[in-house]
Design a protein around this motif. Structure first.
Motif, short mmCIF file in Angstrom:
data_model
loop_
_atom_site.label_atom_id
_atom_site.label_comp_id
_atom_site.label_asym_id
_atom_site.label_seq_id
_atom_site.Cartn_x
_atom_site.Cartn_y
_atom_site.Cartn_z
N LEU A 123 1.16 -5.50 18.42
CA LEU A 123 2.64 -6.43 18.31
C LEU A 123 3.19 -6.08 17.02
CD1 LEU A 123 2.36 -9.55 20.12
CD2 LEU A 123 3.46 -7.42 21.13
N PHE A 124 2.48 -6.41 15.70
CA PHE A 124 3.07 -6.41 14.70
C PHE A 124 1.81 -6.33 13.71
CE2 PHE A 124 2.93 -10.78 15.35
CZ PHE A 124 2.40 -11.48 14.45
N PHE A 125 2.39 -5.80 12.42
CA PHE A 125 1.37 -5.33 11.28
C PHE A 125 1.85 -5.95 10.12
CE2 PHE A 125 -0.41 -2.35 8.10
CZ PHE A 125 -1.77 -2.57 8.43
N LEU A 126 0.83 -6.30 9.19
CA LEU A 126 1.44 -6.79 7.77
C LEU A 126 0.31 -6.11 6.75
CD1 LEU A 126 1.23 -9.70 9.82
CD2 LEU A 126 2.72 -10.46 7.74
N ASP A 127 0.68 -5.82 5.65
CA ASP A 127 -0.12 -5.36 4.68
C ASP A 127 -0.31 -5.89 3.32
OD1 ASP A 127 1.76 -4.07 2.43
OD2 ASP A 127 3.01 -3.46 4.48
N TYR A 128 -1.26 -5.70 2.62
CA TYR A 128 -1.27 -6.28 1.27
C TYR A 128 -1.64 -4.95 0.53
CZ TYR A 128 -3.30 -8.73 -2.45
OH TYR A 128 -3.66 -9.30 -3.87
N ILE A 129 -0.82 -4.92 -0.71
CA ILE A 129 -1.21 -3.98 -1.73
C ILE A 129 -1.40 -4.47 -3.07
CG2 ILE A 129 -0.44 -1.93 -2.88
CD1 ILE A 129 1.53 -1.33 -0.23
N ALA A 130 -2.63 -4.36 -3.66
CA ALA A 130 -2.96 -4.83 -5.08
C ALA A 130 -3.14 -3.78 -5.79
CB ALA A 130 -4.05 -5.59 -4.77
N THR A 131 -2.72 -3.74 -7.05
CA THR A 131 -2.39 -2.57 -8.14
C THR A 131 -2.35 -3.25 -9.46
OG1 THR A 131 -1.65 -0.88 -8.77
CG2 THR A 131 -0.02 -2.49 -8.25
N GLY A 132 -2.97 -2.66 -10.71
CA GLY A 132 -3.02 -3.04 -12.01
C GLY A 132 -1.43 -2.84 -12.65
N LYS A 133 -0.74 -1.83 -12.10
CA LYS A 133 0.57 -1.40 -12.71
C LYS A 133 1.28 -0.77 -11.40
CE LYS A 133 3.03 1.07 -16.08
NZ LYS A 133 4.31 0.36 -15.96
N LEU A 134 2.60 -1.33 -11.16
CA LEU A 134 3.23 -0.73 -10.18
C LEU A 134 3.60 0.74 -10.33
CD1 LEU A 134 5.72 -3.46 -9.43
CD2 LEU A 134 3.87 -2.89 -7.75
N GLU A 135 3.26 1.51 -9.34
CA GLU A 135 3.68 3.01 -9.32
C GLU A 135 4.44 3.24 -8.12
OE1 GLU A 135 3.19 4.98 -11.93
OE2 GLU A 135 1.49 4.13 -13.07
N PRO A 136 5.85 3.19 -8.45
CA PRO A 136 6.54 2.97 -7.04
C PRO A 136 6.58 4.41 -6.34
CG PRO A 136 7.97 2.19 -8.67
CD PRO A 136 6.70 2.67 -9.43
N ASP A 137 6.30 5.65 -6.73
CA ASP A 137 6.42 6.79 -6.10
C ASP A 137 4.88 6.84 -5.13
OD1 ASP A 137 8.36 7.64 -7.17
OD2 ASP A 137 7.65 9.06 -8.58
N ALA A 138 4.13 6.23 -5.89
CA ALA A 138 2.66 6.51 -5.11
C ALA A 138 2.58 4.85 -3.82
CB ALA A 138 1.27 6.08 -5.75
N LEU A 139 3.25 4.11 -4.15
CA LEU A 139 3.09 3.01 -3.29
C LEU A 139 4.15 3.30 -2.23
CD1 LEU A 139 2.64 -0.10 -5.67
CD2 LEU A 139 0.90 1.23 -4.43
N LEU A 140 5.30 4.01 -2.60
CA LEU A 140 6.08 4.03 -1.25
C LEU A 140 5.72 5.32 -0.39
CD1 LEU A 140 9.74 3.90 -3.21
CD2 LEU A 140 8.77 2.51 -1.60
N GLN A 141 4.80 5.99 -1.09
CA GLN A 141 4.12 6.95 -0.09
C GLN A 141 3.35 6.27 1.05
OE1 GLN A 141 2.06 10.48 -1.51
NE2 GLN A 141 3.31 10.47 -3.36
N VAL A 142 2.47 5.14 0.37
CA VAL A 142 1.81 4.39 1.15
C VAL A 142 2.41 3.61 2.17
CG1 VAL A 142 -0.04 2.42 1.24
CG2 VAL A 142 -0.13 4.15 -0.59
N ILE A 143 3.58 3.18 1.78
CA ILE A 143 4.47 2.62 2.74
C ILE A 143 4.87 3.42 3.81
CG2 ILE A 143 6.76 1.12 3.02
CD1 ILE A 143 4.54 -0.45 1.97
N ASP A 144 5.43 4.92 3.23
CA ASP A 144 5.70 5.71 4.42
C ASP A 144 4.68 5.95 5.60
OD1 ASP A 144 8.15 6.20 3.67
OD2 ASP A 144 7.55 7.79 2.27
N GLY A 145 3.37 5.99 5.15
CA GLY A 145 2.41 5.96 5.90
C GLY A 145 2.09 5.14 6.88
N ILE A 146 2.34 3.75 6.26
CA ILE A 146 2.22 2.58 7.02
C ILE A 146 3.04 2.58 8.19
CG2 ILE A 146 2.39 0.00 7.12
CD1 ILE A 146 1.23 -0.02 4.40
N LEU A 147 4.45 2.87 7.67
CA LEU A 147 5.65 3.00 8.82
C LEU A 147 5.26 3.90 9.95
CD1 LEU A 147 8.53 2.50 6.58
CD2 LEU A 147 7.90 0.86 8.27
N GLU A 148 4.73 5.21 9.58
CA GLU A 148 4.20 6.23 10.42
C GLU A 148 3.17 5.87 11.49
OE1 GLU A 148 2.63 10.62 10.65
OE2 GLU A 148 3.66 10.19 9.06
#
Length: 351
Positions: free
Chosen positions: A102-127
């Motif tokens: 039905l639905f999905f939730l994610d948790y992303i932990a990092t030392g320093k936000l790297e928006p380009d990399a993390l948005l790639q991850v989110i794109d993969g999660i959405l796919e």
């Protein structure tokens, strides 16, 4: 002093959430009105309206991560695939009891936000959510300087599905003589990467090395996303095909995962060499001098998912899913043997 000087950038985090909201809005599938998300990304909690049409609905939950495959993604600089992996590892588990994600939730932990990399991850999660037919309901991004080195991140995923109580697959439906049909994996999936990385490192290889005869370098091959099996199983359910059990082949390989959908008095007899083993597994075995038994206990070896079905529906399954390969059958566990032993591996030989 302020929070930014301590390593946490609130403004950057807010911009990242905005980027996630925009992506979710672009990929959201319109709800039929009978179920779906209520509200959007960014609140304190996600809301989901349960679908109608169930007499005794049971919610099914699963959680998992991607493991040390993340290190390859971070070294290679390709992050979208591990987002798909994250969804796949959760929804494939939930699917084994007959549930619809039905639905999905994610948790992303990092030392320093790297928006380009993390948005790639989110794109993969959405796919991955689109492939699984479920909604991304929400998540959490934690910036923890000093806890993770810069450029590194970790992922955890959570999936909730639904199944009619009378339709739950719990092992009691499986019968002696049932056939085992394998759905191929897309590769190594997301298990065994501590051994993969050791073999590559001790062999002196780099992720951009391309073995002779391969079309892609090691980094691309071993970052191939985990396959999601929801649509394949849904096809069978829609056709009314009887399924007695299902197993997601993850850590521990076939010997550890296949018996999880069987009764304690049952075992699985596999037919040696009855399916195609992708060449990356043979390469790993050769380069690491890994025993065949250890390969089976560590990797999926080309089998990502197993269907346990009555003999009289095998042909129907294979007509709907031509890729499904007959790999064995359910037998009675031998006296004196551990009830979860998978029979036939001793006759396998090398891969």
């Amino acid at each position: 002093m302020d929070y930014r000087s301590a390593g946490v950038d609130i403004d950057l985090g807010r911009a990242l959430v905005k980027g996630i909201q925009e992506r979710v809005a672009r990929t959201k599938v319109p709800s039929s009105g009978s179920s779906g998300t209520l509200g959007g990304i960014g609140g304190f909690a996600g809301l989901f309206e349960l679908p109608t049409g169930y007499q005794a609905p049971v919610l099914v939950a699963g959680t998992d991560g991607v493991g040390t495959k993340l290190q390859i993604a971070q070294q290679w600089g390709q992050h979208r695939g591990v987002g798909i992996d994250l969804v796949a590892m959760c929804v494939n588990d939930v699917l084994t009891v007959g549930a619809k994600p039905l639905f999905f939730l994610d948790y992303i932990a990092t030392g320093k936000l790297e928006p380009d990399a993390l948005l790639q991850v989110i794109d993969g999660i959405l796919e991955g959510c689109q492939q699984a037919g479920c909604e991304l309901l929400g998540g959490e991004t934690a910036e923890m300087p000093g806890f993770y080195p810069p450029g590194e991140y970790d992922l955890a995923g959570f999936c909730v599905g639904i199944v009619e109580k009378s339709a739950i697959l719990d092992g009691s439906q499986v019968c002696i003589g049932d056939r085992l049909l394998a759905l191929p994996s897309s590769g190594v999936h997301s298990n065994g990467y501590s051994l993969v990385r050791r073999i590559v490192a001790e062999g002196g290889w780099t992720w951009d090395h391309q073995p002779q005869g391969w079309e892609r370098p090691l980094g691309e091959v071993f970052l191939t996303p985990t396959r999601i099996y929801v649509e394949a199983v849904h096809q069978l359910q829609q056709a009314g095909i009887e399924i007695h059990g299902m197993a997601h082949i993850t850590g521990g390989g076939i010997p550890e995962n296949l018996p999880r959908c069987l009764a304690p008095t049952q075992a699985a007899r596999l037919t040696p060499h009855s399916w195609r083993i992708p060449r990356e597994f043979s390469w790993l075995q050769e380069q690491g001098q890994v025993e065949t038994d250890e390969m089976f206990r560590t990797f999926n070896l080309g089998v990502g998912y197993v269907l346990v079905v009555p003999p009289d529906v095998q042909e129907r399954v294979q007509s709907l899913l031509p890729e499904a390969q007959a790999i064995g059958e359910v037998v009675a566990a031998e006296a004196g043997e551990h009830p979860v032993r998978v029979l036939g591996l001793e006759n396998w030989g090398s891969l």
